[in-house]
Design an enzyme around this catalytic site. Sequence first.
Site, PDB file in Angstrom:
ATOM      1  N   LYS A  17      39.133  83.891  55.397  1.00  0.00           N
ATOM      2  CA  LYS A  17      39.742  83.709  56.730  1.00  0.00           C
ATOM      3  C   LYS A  17      38.884  82.804  57.609  1.00  0.00           C
ATOM      4  O   LYS A  17      39.401  81.929  58.292  1.00  0.00           O
ATOM      5  CB  LYS A  17      39.889  85.059  57.462  1.00  0.00           C
ATOM      6  CG  LYS A  17      40.756  86.073  56.785  1.00  0.00           C
ATOM      7  CD  LYS A  17      40.929  87.317  57.653  1.00  0.00           C
ATOM      8  CE  LYS A  17      39.654  88.086  57.940  1.00  0.00           C
ATOM      9  NZ  LYS A  17      39.043  88.718  56.750  1.00  0.00           N
ATOM     10  N   ARG A  92      42.901  94.006  63.803  1.00  0.00           N
ATOM     11  CA  ARG A  92      42.499  94.711  62.589  1.00  0.00           C
ATOM     12  C   ARG A  92      43.137  96.090  62.516  1.00  0.00           C
ATOM     13  O   ARG A  92      42.945  96.806  61.531  1.00  0.00           O
ATOM     14  CB  ARG A  92      40.997  94.872  62.598  1.00  0.00           C
ATOM     15  CG  ARG A  92      40.282  93.918  61.630  1.00  0.00           C
ATOM     16  CD  ARG A  92      38.832  94.314  61.645  1.00  0.00           C
ATOM     17  NE  ARG A  92      38.055  93.830  60.563  1.00  0.00           N
ATOM     18  CZ  ARG A  92      37.358  92.699  60.591  1.00  0.00           C
ATOM     19  NH1 ARG A  92      37.447  91.880  61.597  1.00  0.00           N
ATOM     20  NH2 ARG A  92      36.598  92.394  59.573  1.00  0.00           N
ATOM     21  N   ARG A 129      28.510  85.577  48.774  1.00  0.00           N
ATOM     22  CA  ARG A 129      28.632  84.827  50.030  1.00  0.00           C
ATOM     23  C   ARG A 129      27.268  84.656  50.718  1.00  0.00           C
ATOM     24  O   ARG A 129      26.480  85.584  50.784  1.00  0.00           O
ATOM     25  CB  ARG A 129      29.585  85.559  50.982  1.00  0.00           C
ATOM     26  CG  ARG A 129      29.647  84.913  52.375  1.00  0.00           C
ATOM     27  CD  ARG A 129      30.895  85.276  53.114  1.00  0.00           C
ATOM     28  NE  ARG A 129      30.879  86.636  53.638  1.00  0.00           N
ATOM     29  CZ  ARG A 129      31.883  87.169  54.324  1.00  0.00           C
ATOM     30  NH1 ARG A 129      32.994  86.472  54.527  1.00  0.00           N
ATOM     31  NH2 ARG A 129      31.817  88.402  54.764  1.00  0.00           N
ATOM     32  N   ARG A 159      24.766  88.090  54.820  1.00  0.00           N
ATOM     33  CA  ARG A 159      25.102  88.942  55.967  1.00  0.00           C
ATOM     34  C   ARG A 159      24.665  90.363  55.661  1.00  0.00           C
ATOM     35  O   ARG A 159      24.805  90.829  54.534  1.00  0.00           O
ATOM     36  CB  ARG A 159      26.628  88.912  56.185  1.00  0.00           C
ATOM     37  CG  ARG A 159      27.050  87.885  57.208  1.00  0.00           C
ATOM     38  CD  ARG A 159      28.537  87.756  57.294  1.00  0.00           C
ATOM     39  NE  ARG A 159      29.257  89.018  57.519  1.00  0.00           N
ATOM     40  CZ  ARG A 159      30.543  89.075  57.828  1.00  0.00           C
ATOM     41  NH1 ARG A 159      31.246  87.963  57.965  1.00  0.00           N
ATOM     42  NH2 ARG A 159      31.136  90.230  58.017  1.00  0.00           N
ATOM     43  N   ARG A 170      33.891  98.467  53.714  1.00  0.00           N
ATOM     44  CA  ARG A 170      34.742  97.528  54.466  1.00  0.00           C
ATOM     45  C   ARG A 170      36.100  97.371  53.783  1.00  0.00           C
ATOM     46  O   ARG A 170      37.131  97.263  54.449  1.00  0.00           O
ATOM     47  CB  ARG A 170      34.035  96.172  54.603  1.00  0.00           C
ATOM     48  CG  ARG A 170      32.902  96.229  55.632  1.00  0.00           C
ATOM     49  CD  ARG A 170      31.954  95.069  55.513  1.00  0.00           C
ATOM     50  NE  ARG A 170      32.584  93.789  55.781  1.00  0.00           N
ATOM     51  CZ  ARG A 170      32.185  92.633  55.259  1.00  0.00           C
ATOM     52  NH1 ARG A 170      31.167  92.598  54.416  1.00  0.00           N
ATOM     53  NH2 ARG A 170      32.790  91.526  55.565  1.00  0.00           N
TER      54      ARG A 170
HETATM   55  P1  AMP Z   1      34.128  90.044  60.214  1.00  0.00           P
HETATM   56  O1  AMP Z   1      33.130  88.958  60.419  1.00  0.00           O
HETATM   57  O2  AMP Z   1      35.497  89.703  60.708  1.00  0.00           O
HETATM   58  O3  AMP Z   1      34.123  90.551  58.788  1.00  0.00           O
HETATM   59  O4  AMP Z   1      33.650  91.270  61.128  1.00  0.00           O
HETATM   60  C1  AMP Z   1      32.397  91.917  60.913  1.00  0.00           C
HETATM   61  C2  AMP Z   1      32.418  93.316  61.511  1.00  0.00           C
HETATM   62  O5  AMP Z   1      32.637  93.233  62.929  1.00  0.00           O
HETATM   63  C3  AMP Z   1      33.513  94.224  60.996  1.00  0.00           C
HETATM   64  O6  AMP Z   1      33.178  94.856  59.766  1.00  0.00           O
HETATM   65  C4  AMP Z   1      33.639  95.218  62.154  1.00  0.00           C
HETATM   66  O7  AMP Z   1      32.565  96.141  62.147  1.00  0.00           O
HETATM   67  C5  AMP Z   1      33.463  94.325  63.365  1.00  0.00           C
HETATM   68  N1  AMP Z   1      34.756  93.759  63.837  1.00  0.00           N
HETATM   69  C6  AMP Z   1      35.120  92.448  63.873  1.00  0.00           C
HETATM   70  N2  AMP Z   1      36.359  92.294  64.367  1.00  0.00           N
HETATM   71  C7  AMP Z   1      36.806  93.540  64.659  1.00  0.00           C
HETATM   72  C8  AMP Z   1      38.018  94.072  65.191  1.00  0.00           C
HETATM   73  N3  AMP Z   1      39.063  93.279  65.517  1.00  0.00           N
HETATM   74  N4  AMP Z   1      38.119  95.416  65.342  1.00  0.00           N
HETATM   75  C9  AMP Z   1      37.100  96.235  65.032  1.00  0.00           C
HETATM   76  N5  AMP Z   1      35.927  95.817  64.515  1.00  0.00           N
HETATM   77  C10 AMP Z   1      35.769  94.479  64.326  1.00  0.00           C
END
Ligand code: AMP
Length: 230
Positions: A17, A92, A129, A159, A170
């Site tokens: 994404k 989400r 990654r 990360r 996740r």
């Molecule tokens: P991502 O980089 O999108 O994988 O986000 C990393 C982490 O940030 C996720 O595993 C969540 O802990 C938090 N996070 C990001 N976006 C959201 C969202 N829309 N709602 C809740 N938690 C989020």
Amino acid sequence: MRTPINLVVLGPPGAGKGTQGVEFARRRAIPQISTGDILRDAVKSGTELGRRAKATMDAGRLVDDELMIAIVRDRLSRQDVAAGFVLDGFPRTVAQARALDGIMTGRPPLIVIDIAVPDDALVGRLARRRVCGQCGQATSVDLAPGSRCDRCGGELLQRSDDTESVVRERLRVYADATRPLVDYYSDRSSFRAVDGNQSPAEVGSALADAVEAVLADRAAARVAAEETGA
Ligand code: AMP
């Protein structure tokens, strides 16, 4: 002005994404808004938001809806989204999707693209990654076996939530809270799914084609409505 494109990119962790959202936004010259990046920046700068979010992120869980909705509401109130935006990582949950529909009232409707990737491809992808500590570009150890970013020479890092145990959590959270969004959106004419199990360039062109297809459908519907009204 070109038609504003208000794009939501859905998909499991590791679907690409971020990579696709950044590229699409760059081509259209519109902002890419990643809620994960917003939270990681807050953690890095040690703000109150970062302190609240860090433990939840490290555990692979979701930060609460209310906080995330407030962040996105605020970000989408800025002028730079008038020509469109790409949202990555939000919504989400169904509650976030409902709130986003509210925020979008009176604006050009969302286009929602789901990047679909089978579960068994994701764990390996996430383990491989790496993200540049300097410019943020994501890559895979398959493409960049060294320890430096090929774009800016910054150090490539893993990360902290890409470790195997957190990745599994996740994916579980995704299946539980986020996959239902596909049902939430799938009966809209502005929803498309693209096959994410191909090269990044192929996913990118499938995504661009899907957006064009939605815009073409919309234009056809407008013409039909005008003819009916005439
Ligand atoms: P991502 O980089 O999108 O994988 O986000 C990393 C982490 O940030 C996720 O595993 C969540 O802990 C938090 N996070 C990001 N976006 C959201 C969202 N829309 N709602 C809740 N938690 C989020």
